[in-house]
Motif scaffolding. Structure first.
Motif, mmCIF file in Angstrom:
data_model
loop_
_atom_site.group_PDB
_atom_site.id
_atom_site.type_symbol
_atom_site.label_atom_id
_atom_site.label_comp_id
_atom_site.label_asym_id
_atom_site.label_seq_id
_atom_site.Cartn_x
_atom_site.Cartn_y
_atom_site.Cartn_z
ATOM 1 N N LYS A 3 -4.824 -20.711 14.506
ATOM 2 C CA LYS A 3 -4.081 -21.010 15.739
ATOM 3 C C LYS A 3 -4.556 -20.093 16.857
ATOM 4 C CE LYS A 3 -1.291 -23.986 13.843
ATOM 5 N NZ LYS A 3 -1.267 -25.374 14.181
ATOM 6 N N ALA A 4 -4.503 -20.581 18.082
ATOM 7 C CA ALA A 4 -4.911 -19.787 19.244
ATOM 8 C C ALA A 4 -3.726 -19.079 19.891
ATOM 9 C CB ALA A 4 -5.595 -20.695 20.268
ATOM 10 N N LYS A 5 -2.531 -19.647 19.766
ATOM 11 C CA LYS A 5 -1.349 -19.117 20.457
ATOM 12 C C LYS A 5 -0.627 -18.068 19.617
ATOM 13 C CE LYS A 5 -1.385 -21.916 24.084
ATOM 14 N NZ LYS A 5 -1.429 -21.460 25.447
ATOM 15 N N PHE A 6 -0.026 -17.100 20.310
ATOM 16 C CA PHE A 6 0.832 -16.099 19.685
ATOM 17 C C PHE A 6 2.270 -16.592 19.739
ATOM 18 C CE2 PHE A 6 -2.867 -13.565 20.520
ATOM 19 C CZ PHE A 6 -2.876 -12.612 19.514
ATOM 20 N N TYR A 7 3.045 -16.326 18.700
ATOM 21 C CA TYR A 7 4.434 -16.766 18.679
ATOM 22 C C TYR A 7 5.332 -15.611 18.261
ATOM 23 C CZ TYR A 7 4.017 -17.179 13.591
ATOM 24 O OH TYR A 7 3.834 -16.917 12.268
ATOM 25 N N LEU A 8 6.630 -15.796 18.433
ATOM 26 C CA LEU A 8 7.609 -14.802 18.033
ATOM 27 C C LEU A 8 7.761 -14.834 16.518
ATOM 28 C CD1 LEU A 8 10.275 -15.676 20.732
ATOM 29 C CD2 LEU A 8 8.667 -13.756 20.773
ATOM 30 N N PRO A 9 7.744 -13.676 15.838
ATOM 31 C CA PRO A 9 7.939 -13.677 14.389
ATOM 32 C C PRO A 9 9.292 -14.287 14.038
ATOM 33 C CG PRO A 9 7.286 -11.491 15.179
ATOM 34 C CD PRO A 9 7.576 -12.331 16.380
ATOM 35 N N GLY A 10 9.312 -15.115 13.030
ATOM 36 C CA GLY A 10 10.544 -15.774 12.599
ATOM 37 C C GLY A 10 10.238 -17.159 12.081
ATOM 38 N N GLY A 11 11.219 -18.029 12.123
ATOM 39 C CA GLY A 11 11.011 -19.390 11.641
ATOM 40 C C GLY A 11 12.307 -20.154 11.538
ATOM 41 N N LYS A 12 12.253 -21.252 10.828
ATOM 42 C CA LYS A 12 13.412 -22.144 10.697
ATOM 43 C C LYS A 12 14.384 -21.635 9.656
ATOM 44 C CE LYS A 12 10.754 -26.158 12.055
ATOM 45 N NZ LYS A 12 10.108 -27.373 11.597
ATOM 46 N N ALA A 69 5.474 -18.881 5.449
ATOM 47 C CA ALA A 69 5.285 -20.022 4.546
ATOM 48 C C ALA A 69 3.808 -20.146 4.170
ATOM 49 C CB ALA A 69 5.761 -21.296 5.239
ATOM 50 N N PRO A 70 3.518 -20.687 3.003
ATOM 51 C CA PRO A 70 2.110 -20.892 2.616
ATOM 52 C C PRO A 70 1.370 -21.665 3.700
ATOM 53 C CG PRO A 70 3.575 -21.378 0.778
ATOM 54 C CD PRO A 70 4.448 -21.155 1.988
ATOM 55 N N GLY A 71 0.164 -21.208 4.000
ATOM 56 C CA GLY A 71 -0.626 -21.849 5.047
ATOM 57 C C GLY A 71 -0.341 -21.291 6.427
ATOM 58 N N ARG A 72 0.594 -20.350 6.525
ATOM 59 C CA ARG A 72 0.923 -19.744 7.820
ATOM 60 C C ARG A 72 0.739 -18.229 7.763
ATOM 61 N NH1 ARG A 72 6.340 -21.053 10.413
ATOM 62 N NH2 ARG A 72 5.274 -19.922 12.023
ATOM 63 N N GLU A 73 -0.325 -17.786 7.122
ATOM 64 C CA GLU A 73 -0.583 -16.360 6.997
ATOM 65 C C GLU A 73 -0.878 -15.769 8.372
ATOM 66 O OE1 GLU A 73 -1.937 -18.603 4.870
ATOM 67 O OE2 GLU A 73 -0.643 -18.088 3.193
ATOM 68 N N ILE A 74 -0.327 -14.595 8.616
ATOM 69 C CA ILE A 74 -0.520 -13.939 9.904
ATOM 70 C C ILE A 74 -1.932 -13.385 9.974
ATOM 71 C CG2 ILE A 74 0.196 -11.998 11.350
ATOM 72 C CD1 ILE A 74 3.051 -12.500 10.302
ATOM 73 N N ALA A 75 -2.667 -13.791 11.001
ATOM 74 C CA ALA A 75 -4.038 -13.350 11.204
ATOM 75 C C ALA A 75 -4.093 -12.136 12.119
ATOM 76 C CB ALA A 75 -4.870 -14.490 11.808
ATOM 77 N N ARG A 132 14.066 -13.309 5.332
ATOM 78 C CA ARG A 132 13.193 -14.175 4.514
ATOM 79 C C ARG A 132 11.924 -14.509 5.276
ATOM 80 N NH1 ARG A 132 12.482 -19.090 5.123
ATOM 81 N NH2 ARG A 132 14.458 -19.513 6.173
ATOM 82 N N GLU A 133 12.062 -14.869 6.541
ATOM 83 C CA GLU A 133 10.897 -15.241 7.352
ATOM 84 C C GLU A 133 9.967 -14.062 7.604
ATOM 85 O OE1 GLU A 133 9.649 -18.030 8.461
ATOM 86 O OE2 GLU A 133 11.232 -19.362 7.782
ATOM 87 N N ILE A 134 10.537 -12.889 7.836
ATOM 88 C CA ILE A 134 9.718 -11.710 8.139
ATOM 89 C C ILE A 134 9.006 -11.202 6.887
ATOM 90 C CG2 ILE A 134 9.805 -9.307 8.938
ATOM 91 C CD1 ILE A 134 10.252 -11.447 11.138
ATOM 92 N N ARG A 135 9.656 -11.307 5.728
ATOM 93 C CA ARG A 135 9.046 -10.833 4.477
ATOM 94 C C ARG A 135 7.736 -11.544 4.171
ATOM 95 N NH1 ARG A 135 14.150 -11.317 1.869
ATOM 96 N NH2 ARG A 135 15.220 -9.376 2.215
ATOM 97 N N LEU A 142 6.466 -7.807 20.574
ATOM 98 C CA LEU A 142 5.691 -8.094 19.372
ATOM 99 C C LEU A 142 5.534 -9.603 19.213
ATOM 100 C CD1 LEU A 142 4.355 -7.178 16.709
ATOM 101 C CD2 LEU A 142 6.627 -7.375 15.653
ATOM 102 N N SER A 143 4.302 -10.027 19.016
ATOM 103 C CA SER A 143 3.988 -11.436 18.788
ATOM 104 C C SER A 143 2.929 -11.514 17.694
ATOM 105 C CB SER A 143 3.463 -12.086 20.067
ATOM 106 O OG SER A 143 4.442 -12.030 21.074
ATOM 107 N N VAL A 144 2.855 -12.657 17.028
ATOM 108 C CA VAL A 144 1.882 -12.838 15.953
ATOM 109 C C VAL A 144 1.150 -14.169 16.128
ATOM 110 C CG1 VAL A 144 3.133 -11.408 14.289
ATOM 111 C CG2 VAL A 144 3.630 -13.840 14.417
ATOM 112 N N ARG A 145 -0.019 -14.232 15.515
ATOM 113 C CA ARG A 145 -0.825 -15.455 15.523
ATOM 114 C C ARG A 145 -1.187 -15.749 14.080
ATOM 115 N NH1 ARG A 145 -5.867 -16.596 15.087
ATOM 116 N NH2 ARG A 145 -6.546 -14.439 15.105
ATOM 117 N N THR A 146 -1.060 -17.011 13.676
ATOM 118 C CA THR A 146 -1.413 -17.396 12.307
ATOM 119 C C THR A 146 -2.860 -17.884 12.251
ATOM 120 O OG1 THR A 146 -0.449 -19.579 12.682
ATOM 121 C CG2 THR A 146 0.938 -17.959 11.604
ATOM 122 N N GLU A 147 -3.391 -17.885 11.054
ATOM 123 C CA GLU A 147 -4.770 -18.347 10.827
ATOM 124 C C GLU A 147 -4.979 -19.726 11.441
ATOM 125 O OE1 GLU A 147 -7.445 -16.961 9.507
ATOM 126 O OE2 GLU A 147 -6.461 -15.121 8.858
#
Length: 92
Positions: free
Chosen positions: A27-36, A55-61, A49-52, A20-25
């Protein structure tokens, strides 16, 4: 000078031999769901927290189930994970 270490968490979810990978609005690359991780935050709490909600501006497209053949669609961490999973026979 060595690069600063970034303390991050990722949800590694494999289904039907795909990762499973996601791409944000925007962005061209897919990344692993999660974060800092936040200071003092545990693994489970930080990942939840990250999966729920990103961050603002990083909506999953878009989300996608990737194989090792799709590694070119990912930044280095995703390519590394796909390679490791392929080496162990968990993804195609």
């Amino acid at each position: 000078m060595p690069e600063a270490e970034i303390d991050s968490l990722a949800w590694i979810h494999v289904r039907d031999r795909r990762l499973l990978s996601v791409r944000t609005e925007g962005k061209a690359k897919f990344y692993l769901p999660g974060g800092k991780r936040e200071p003092g935050e545990g693994d489970v709490a930080g990942l939840c927290r990250e999966i729920r909600g990103p961050a603002p501006g990083r909506e999953i497209a878009e989300s996608a189930w990737l194989s090792s053949a799709d590694a070119h669609l990912c930044p280095p961490a995703g390519r590394r994970m796909l390679g490791l999973l392929a080496d162990t026979g968990l993804v195609d």
